[in-house]
Design an enzyme around this catalytic site. Structure first.
Site, PDB file in Angstrom:
ATOM      1  N   CYS A 304       0.851  -1.196   0.000  1.00  0.00           N
ATOM      2  CA  CYS A 304       0.000   0.000   0.000  1.00  0.00           C
ATOM      3  C   CYS A 304       0.883   1.241   0.000  1.00  0.00           C
ATOM      4  O   CYS A 304       1.995   1.216   0.525  1.00  0.00           O
ATOM      5  CB  CYS A 304      -0.906   0.021   1.232  1.00  0.00           C
ATOM      6  SG  CYS A 304      -2.392  -0.992   1.058  1.00  0.00           S
ATOM      7  N   ILE A 305       0.350   2.306  -0.557  1.00  0.00           N
ATOM      8  CA  ILE A 305       1.106   3.551  -0.624  1.00  0.00           C
ATOM      9  C   ILE A 305       0.141   4.719  -0.470  1.00  0.00           C
ATOM     10  O   ILE A 305      -0.981   4.682  -0.977  1.00  0.00           O
ATOM     11  CB  ILE A 305       1.901   3.651  -1.943  1.00  0.00           C
ATOM     12  CG1 ILE A 305       2.725   4.936  -2.008  1.00  0.00           C
ATOM     13  CG2 ILE A 305       0.987   3.540  -3.155  1.00  0.00           C
ATOM     14  CD1 ILE A 305       3.723   4.961  -3.162  1.00  0.00           C
ATOM     15  N   LEU A 306       0.572   5.720   0.259  1.00  0.00           N
ATOM     16  CA  LEU A 306      -0.273   6.889   0.493  1.00  0.00           C
ATOM     17  C   LEU A 306       0.589   8.121   0.726  1.00  0.00           C
ATOM     18  O   LEU A 306       1.550   8.079   1.494  1.00  0.00           O
ATOM     19  CB  LEU A 306      -1.165   6.669   1.727  1.00  0.00           C
ATOM     20  CG  LEU A 306      -1.967   7.889   2.205  1.00  0.00           C
ATOM     21  CD1 LEU A 306      -3.085   8.230   1.225  1.00  0.00           C
ATOM     22  CD2 LEU A 306      -2.530   7.650   3.608  1.00  0.00           C
ATOM     23  N   THR A 307       0.244   9.208   0.064  1.00  0.00           N
ATOM     24  CA  THR A 307       0.741  10.533   0.427  1.00  0.00           C
ATOM     25  C   THR A 307      -0.429  11.284   1.035  1.00  0.00           C
ATOM     26  O   THR A 307      -1.503  11.358   0.425  1.00  0.00           O
ATOM     27  CB  THR A 307       1.265  11.303  -0.799  1.00  0.00           C
ATOM     28  OG1 THR A 307       2.276  10.535  -1.448  1.00  0.00           O
ATOM     29  CG2 THR A 307       1.846  12.634  -0.377  1.00  0.00           C
ATOM     30  N   GLN A 312       0.357  16.348  -1.000  1.00  0.00           N
ATOM     31  CA  GLN A 312       0.269  15.863  -2.367  1.00  0.00           C
ATOM     32  C   GLN A 312       0.659  16.940  -3.364  1.00  0.00           C
ATOM     33  O   GLN A 312       0.727  18.116  -3.041  1.00  0.00           O
ATOM     34  CB  GLN A 312      -1.147  15.334  -2.630  1.00  0.00           C
ATOM     35  CG  GLN A 312      -1.419  14.048  -1.848  1.00  0.00           C
ATOM     36  CD  GLN A 312      -2.852  13.576  -1.923  1.00  0.00           C
ATOM     37  OE1 GLN A 312      -3.704  14.237  -2.490  1.00  0.00           O
ATOM     38  NE2 GLN A 312      -3.118  12.421  -1.330  1.00  0.00           N
ATOM     39  N   ARG A 313       0.958  16.507  -4.582  1.00  0.00           N
ATOM     40  CA  ARG A 313       1.420  17.381  -5.673  1.00  0.00           C
ATOM     41  C   ARG A 313       2.787  17.998  -5.386  1.00  0.00           C
ATOM     42  O   ARG A 313       3.109  19.083  -5.881  1.00  0.00           O
ATOM     43  CB  ARG A 313       0.397  18.487  -5.959  1.00  0.00           C
ATOM     44  CG  ARG A 313      -0.965  17.969  -6.400  1.00  0.00           C
ATOM     45  CD  ARG A 313      -1.890  19.132  -6.718  1.00  0.00           C
ATOM     46  NE  ARG A 313      -3.215  18.651  -7.083  1.00  0.00           N
ATOM     47  CZ  ARG A 313      -3.570  18.271  -8.311  1.00  0.00           C
ATOM     48  NH1 ARG A 313      -2.682  18.310  -9.278  1.00  0.00           N
ATOM     49  NH2 ARG A 313      -4.802  17.853  -8.551  1.00  0.00           N
ATOM     50  N   TYR A 316       6.117  13.624  -3.640  1.00  0.00           N
ATOM     51  CA  TYR A 316       6.400  12.601  -2.636  1.00  0.00           C
ATOM     52  C   TYR A 316       5.930  11.207  -3.072  1.00  0.00           C
ATOM     53  O   TYR A 316       6.572  10.202  -2.756  1.00  0.00           O
ATOM     54  CB  TYR A 316       5.747  12.975  -1.304  1.00  0.00           C
ATOM     55  CG  TYR A 316       6.432  14.117  -0.594  1.00  0.00           C
ATOM     56  CD1 TYR A 316       7.805  14.104  -0.374  1.00  0.00           C
ATOM     57  CD2 TYR A 316       5.709  15.219  -0.145  1.00  0.00           C
ATOM     58  CE1 TYR A 316       8.444  15.157   0.271  1.00  0.00           C
ATOM     59  CE2 TYR A 316       6.337  16.282   0.512  1.00  0.00           C
ATOM     60  CZ  TYR A 316       7.701  16.240   0.716  1.00  0.00           C
ATOM     61  OH  TYR A 316       8.328  17.281   1.354  1.00  0.00           O
ATOM     62  N   GLU A 338       1.893  -4.642  -5.507  1.00  0.00           N
ATOM     63  CA  GLU A 338       0.830  -5.628  -5.313  1.00  0.00           C
ATOM     64  C   GLU A 338      -0.369  -5.296  -6.185  1.00  0.00           C
ATOM     65  O   GLU A 338      -0.740  -4.144  -6.348  1.00  0.00           O
ATOM     66  CB  GLU A 338       0.419  -5.654  -3.833  1.00  0.00           C
ATOM     67  CG  GLU A 338      -0.603  -6.718  -3.485  1.00  0.00           C
ATOM     68  CD  GLU A 338      -0.917  -6.744  -2.005  1.00  0.00           C
ATOM     69  OE1 GLU A 338      -2.101  -6.923  -1.653  1.00  0.00           O
ATOM     70  OE2 GLU A 338       0.025  -6.562  -1.209  1.00  0.00           O
TER      71      GLU A 338
END
Length: 438
Positions: A304-307, A312-313, A316, A338
């Site tokens: 999983c990946i989250l900024t 954001q923008r 990162y 995944e």
């Protein structure tokens, strides 16, 4: 499962003056994209029964001042001191579910009501499409839902369970963030619409006063793991889910507020979390993270990946993707995210693969094979092939794939792929692969 969100939805709909009471029949005015009706239209308005039923389709005034088609997902009575009896939780059928929200009746064009309460769940992939320009204008919100792996029954179950956002906002450090999706917090938080997170240990509380008391006692100033990368004010921490179980679970709760498709793992022992931070004299403040399995039979280098929306923008998300591949290179393995990828996840990865591969093809003299590209980049051969095929840079000649690397074509594709984001300075990465740790 991967989801990368390039835009943040920070604004909230304005409060509106309440209209009349429930159980009464209302006349309604016809609107189109914010244009007010003339007097003839007003006189011809039809009568609509209030309250609206769940399943009703109607046009709703959104924060851009225009009317968009919505479906009523849920309704609830307002407190007795309100002049409206009901407010409605609606899904904007043109947009991603992250924009679902509670609205009041005066935001609705009641002349556009279509009632179909027994309607079957529609296939989200075939819902209304927007132009690329419109998508970018509405904060790069896409119609595709990232649930392509779900059959119709599973999709219905997922949407029923997560249909209403339970936490509207969260406070993390100096930011108050509007959430996007449902997250299954413990039952004792069912009555909360806002949560307060400690930005260092990620414990969450119902009230600001609780957070303030906690912060006086919490001695953490960074994520509870090993700092494996420091470059200027940017740091990356590796957190072992087995050693820091509560932190890992809290991070999953938080991430689910912004990832629609994410499966919440309560057993975080099998995962490593790589938490990216901006550092100052007050501590290391989380801007995003990615997770990966300690041992993946499918060679997944990212789960999983989250900024987080406030960050954001800024490049990162691209940095996190690049970092996952640098870890794969250190491990001497090829990697891949995944599956399934969300719509935004696929766009972000395809952009990363395009930039990395075409940079090599521009500089390389002579022929180069897919296998050689994979060895150089740690990108899986299948991902390389699909990326080059999507760019129409692969031809099939005499029983084998041949890469056609015309410099002008490469430059055009590189320009379309956009900027590469922040660079990972490999010299600043001090890390031992998990299998080699004592």
């Amino acid at each position: 499962m991967v989801s990368i969100d390039n835009g943040s939805i920070a604004a909230t709909a304005n409060d509106h003056a309440a209209a009349a009471a429930g159980g009464v029949t209302f006349p309604s005015m016809s609107h189109s994209n914010g244009v007010q009706p003339d007097s003839d239209t007003y006189r011809k308005r039809k009568m609509t029964s209030i309250p609206l039923e769940v399943g009703t389709r109607v046009n709703c005034r959104w924060r851009d001042g225009k009317y968009h088609p919505v479906k009523v997902i849920e309704r609830r009575k307002l407190p007795a001191d309100e002049s409206n009896d009901y407010e409605y939780y609606v899904h904007y059928t043109e947009f991603n579910r992250r924009l679902d929200e509670w609205i009041k009746v005066d935001q609705l064009d009641l002349n556009s009501v279509e009632t179909d309460v027994d309607e079957k769940v529609e296939d989200k992939v075939t819902s209304l499409k927007m132009t690329r320009h419109q998508k970018r204008k509405i904060d790069e919100t896409h119609v595709e839902q990232g649930h392509e792996e779900l059959d119709a029954a599973s999709l219905r179950e997922h949407e029923e369970f997560t249909k209403v956002k339970n936490i509207a906002t969260m406070e993390l450090g100096r930011y108050e963030i509007e959430t996007w999706y449902f997250s299954p917090f413990p039952p004792e938080y069912n009555d909360c619409t806002k949560l307060f997170f400690c930005e260092f240990c990620l414990n969450f509380m119902k009230r600001k006063e609780q957070l303030q008391r906690h912060m006086r006692k919490c001695d953490l100033k960074h994520p509870p793991g090993d700092e494996i990368y420091r470059n200027g004010t940017l740091s990356m921490f590796e957190v072992d889910g087995k050693k820091n179980k509560v932190y890992g679970q809290n991070l999953c709760y938080l991430a689910k507020l912004f990832l629609d498709h994410k499966t919440l793992y309560y057993d975080v022992d099998l995962f490593l979390f790589y938490v990216l931070c901006e550092c100052d004299d007050r501590g290391c403040h989380m801007v995003g993270y990615f997770s990966k399995e300690k041992h993946s039979e499918e060679s997944y280098n990212l789960a999983c990946i989250l900024t987080l929306p406030p960050y954001q923008r800024k490049g990162y998300g691209k940095f996190l993707i690049a970092f996952s591949y640098e870890l794969s290179k250190k491990e001497g393995k090829v990697g891949t995210p995944e599956r399934p990828l969300s719509d935004l996840g696929l766009l972000s990865y395809r952009g990363y693969w395009t930039r990395v591969l075409l940079d090599i093809l521009k500089k390389h003299k002579g022929n180069i094979s897919i296998k050689e590209l994979s060895d150089m980049t740690a990108i899986r051969a299948e991902d390389i092939l699909s990326t080059l095929q999507s760019l129409e840079l692969i031809q099939y000649r005499k029983g084998q794939h041949v890469i056609c690397a015309d410099p002008k074509v490469l430059d055009r594709h590189l320009k379309a792929a956009g900027r590469g984001g922040l660079d990972v300075d490999v010299a600043k990465l001090i890390w031992t692969p998990y299998k080699e740790q004592g």
